[in-house]
Design a protein around this motif. Sequence first.
Motif, PDB file in Angstrom:
ATOM      1  N   ARG A   1       2.565   1.828  -3.399  1.00  0.00           N
ATOM      2  CA  ARG A   1       1.625   2.081  -4.485  1.00  0.00           C
ATOM      3  C   ARG A   1       0.836   3.380  -4.305  1.00  0.00           C
ATOM      4  O   ARG A   1       0.469   4.022  -5.283  1.00  0.00           O
ATOM      5  CB  ARG A   1       0.642   0.910  -4.616  1.00  0.00           C
ATOM      6  CG  ARG A   1       1.239  -0.366  -5.179  1.00  0.00           C
ATOM      7  CD  ARG A   1       1.749  -0.155  -6.590  1.00  0.00           C
ATOM      8  NE  ARG A   1       2.279  -1.372  -7.171  1.00  0.00           N
ATOM      9  CZ  ARG A   1       1.571  -2.224  -7.918  1.00  0.00           C
ATOM     10  NH1 ARG A   1       0.285  -1.977  -8.139  1.00  0.00           N
ATOM     11  NH2 ARG A   1       2.119  -3.296  -8.419  1.00  0.00           N
ATOM     12  N   VAL A   2       0.563   3.759  -3.058  1.00  0.00           N
ATOM     13  CA  VAL A   2      -0.362   4.866  -2.805  1.00  0.00           C
ATOM     14  C   VAL A   2       0.302   6.063  -2.124  1.00  0.00           C
ATOM     15  O   VAL A   2      -0.028   7.209  -2.431  1.00  0.00           O
ATOM     16  CB  VAL A   2      -1.558   4.374  -1.945  1.00  0.00           C
ATOM     17  CG1 VAL A   2      -2.513   5.521  -1.640  1.00  0.00           C
ATOM     18  CG2 VAL A   2      -2.284   3.239  -2.647  1.00  0.00           C
ATOM     19  N   LEU A   3       1.236   5.815  -1.225  1.00  0.00           N
ATOM     20  CA  LEU A   3       1.735   6.881  -0.353  1.00  0.00           C
ATOM     21  C   LEU A   3       3.048   7.515  -0.813  1.00  0.00           C
ATOM     22  O   LEU A   3       3.473   8.504  -0.214  1.00  0.00           O
ATOM     23  CB  LEU A   3       1.918   6.348   1.072  1.00  0.00           C
ATOM     24  CG  LEU A   3       0.679   5.740   1.726  1.00  0.00           C
ATOM     25  CD1 LEU A   3       0.999   5.297   3.153  1.00  0.00           C
ATOM     26  CD2 LEU A   3      -0.488   6.723   1.720  1.00  0.00           C
TER      27      LEU A   3
ATOM     28  N   LEU B   1      -4.045   8.609   5.711  1.00  0.00           N
ATOM     29  CA  LEU B   1      -4.945   7.548   5.250  1.00  0.00           C
ATOM     30  C   LEU B   1      -4.831   6.301   6.121  1.00  0.00           C
ATOM     31  O   LEU B   1      -5.774   5.513   6.224  1.00  0.00           O
ATOM     32  CB  LEU B   1      -4.628   7.186   3.792  1.00  0.00           C
ATOM     33  CG  LEU B   1      -4.949   8.235   2.727  1.00  0.00           C
ATOM     34  CD1 LEU B   1      -4.455   7.780   1.364  1.00  0.00           C
ATOM     35  CD2 LEU B   1      -6.444   8.513   2.693  1.00  0.00           C
TER      36      LEU B   1
ATOM     37  N   ARG C   1       0.363  11.710   2.405  1.00  0.00           N
ATOM     38  CA  ARG C   1      -0.997  11.236   2.685  1.00  0.00           C
ATOM     39  C   ARG C   1      -1.008  10.073   3.688  1.00  0.00           C
ATOM     40  O   ARG C   1      -1.885   9.205   3.621  1.00  0.00           O
ATOM     41  CB  ARG C   1      -1.708  10.814   1.392  1.00  0.00           C
ATOM     42  CG  ARG C   1      -1.830  11.904   0.341  1.00  0.00           C
ATOM     43  CD  ARG C   1      -2.647  11.441  -0.847  1.00  0.00           C
ATOM     44  NE  ARG C   1      -2.067  10.274  -1.488  1.00  0.00           N
ATOM     45  CZ  ARG C   1      -1.113  10.316  -2.415  1.00  0.00           C
ATOM     46  NH1 ARG C   1      -0.648  11.497  -2.816  1.00  0.00           N
ATOM     47  NH2 ARG C   1      -0.639   9.224  -2.942  1.00  0.00           N
ATOM     48  N   THR C   2      -0.054  10.067   4.609  1.00  0.00           N
ATOM     49  CA  THR C   2      -0.001   8.974   5.574  1.00  0.00           C
ATOM     50  C   THR C   2      -1.207   8.988   6.525  1.00  0.00           C
ATOM     51  O   THR C   2      -1.454   7.991   7.206  1.00  0.00           O
ATOM     52  CB  THR C   2       1.293   9.033   6.401  1.00  0.00           C
ATOM     53  OG1 THR C   2       1.454  10.357   6.941  1.00  0.00           O
ATOM     54  CG2 THR C   2       2.491   8.701   5.547  1.00  0.00           C
TER      55      THR C   2
ATOM     56  N   PHE D   1       0.825  -1.210   0.000  1.00  0.00           N
ATOM     57  CA  PHE D   1       0.000   0.000   0.000  1.00  0.00           C
ATOM     58  C   PHE D   1       0.859   1.259   0.000  1.00  0.00           C
ATOM     59  O   PHE D   1       0.570   2.218  -0.733  1.00  0.00           O
ATOM     60  CB  PHE D   1      -0.912  -0.012   1.227  1.00  0.00           C
ATOM     61  CG  PHE D   1      -1.808   1.185   1.329  1.00  0.00           C
ATOM     62  CD1 PHE D   1      -2.947   1.291   0.550  1.00  0.00           C
ATOM     63  CD2 PHE D   1      -1.511   2.226   2.216  1.00  0.00           C
ATOM     64  CE1 PHE D   1      -3.781   2.409   0.643  1.00  0.00           C
ATOM     65  CE2 PHE D   1      -2.333   3.333   2.315  1.00  0.00           C
ATOM     66  CZ  PHE D   1      -3.472   3.422   1.521  1.00  0.00           C
ATOM     67  N   SER D   2       1.916   1.262   0.796  1.00  0.00           N
ATOM     68  CA  SER D   2       2.769   2.447   0.894  1.00  0.00           C
ATOM     69  C   SER D   2       3.465   2.748  -0.421  1.00  0.00           C
ATOM     70  O   SER D   2       3.506   3.904  -0.868  1.00  0.00           O
ATOM     71  CB  SER D   2       3.816   2.259   1.999  1.00  0.00           C
ATOM     72  OG  SER D   2       3.196   2.054   3.237  1.00  0.00           O
TER      73      SER D   2
END
Length: 255
Positions: free
Chosen positions: A135-137, A223, A220-221, A132-133
């Motif tokens: 890919r997204v953060l 999230l 955006r952590t 997740f980190s």
Amino acid sequence: MDVLPVTSPAPGMHHGMHRNSPTSFKLPPIFRRIHRFQQMDFEQAAWQLTYLCLAPKRVYRNVYFHKQTKNTWARDDPAILILIGACLCVSAVAWSVVYSYSIRQIIMLAFLMILRDFLLVGIFNATLLWFFSNRVLLSPPSHSTPGDARVEWAYAFDVHTNAFFPFYLSLYLAQLFLVSIILKNNWVCLFISNTLYLAGFAQYIYGVYLGLNALPFLVRTELLLAPLLPLLTGYIVSLLGFNVAQHVLPLYFGS
């Protein structure tokens, strides 16, 4: 475990070379050194466990120093794993006294707590956080972004390890001392029971957030705090008459 990506590319290494390199997939040092007791710093590990409860942000200040000296965000000293394992063994013995377990059952419970609750759940959660980190953060690439600005799987497991200890204190230790209260059939005991579970899971979620928020290349952590909303909602609903401990403990201990 040999298929988990745990290393970051060395400075100046081409990204394509890193993806194709066999050294990208290997057991993290914290697991490879698990048998080297003479090289472990138990004093430092005990300090970290203490501050994970008192001031968890202080623990993550050290990751910058570790990155500068060893070119990795993740710890390589398994002392903290040994200490948490020892704490879980003590809890297994104490819970076994409550449930009148035999010696064989005590050993099985200790293995269950260490292998399933801590390690296997940790491997799953670390893999989820790592994926997740990255890919997204991750922050958008820029000229100031270092080439190895990616979350290491081993660091994600570190985050789980750090977040697990306050969770352990709430649900493996505090719950043990309160077990005779939280299993009673009245609303006050229900409130204490469910609040204890709320505290344990909220501490874990917040610990995960702190760990990944400490990395300067993630954005955006906040999230990662999103699970707090359904957790709080479930807690409020449970106060209408659902005692979590009365349902969880019989499932866990089989009685």
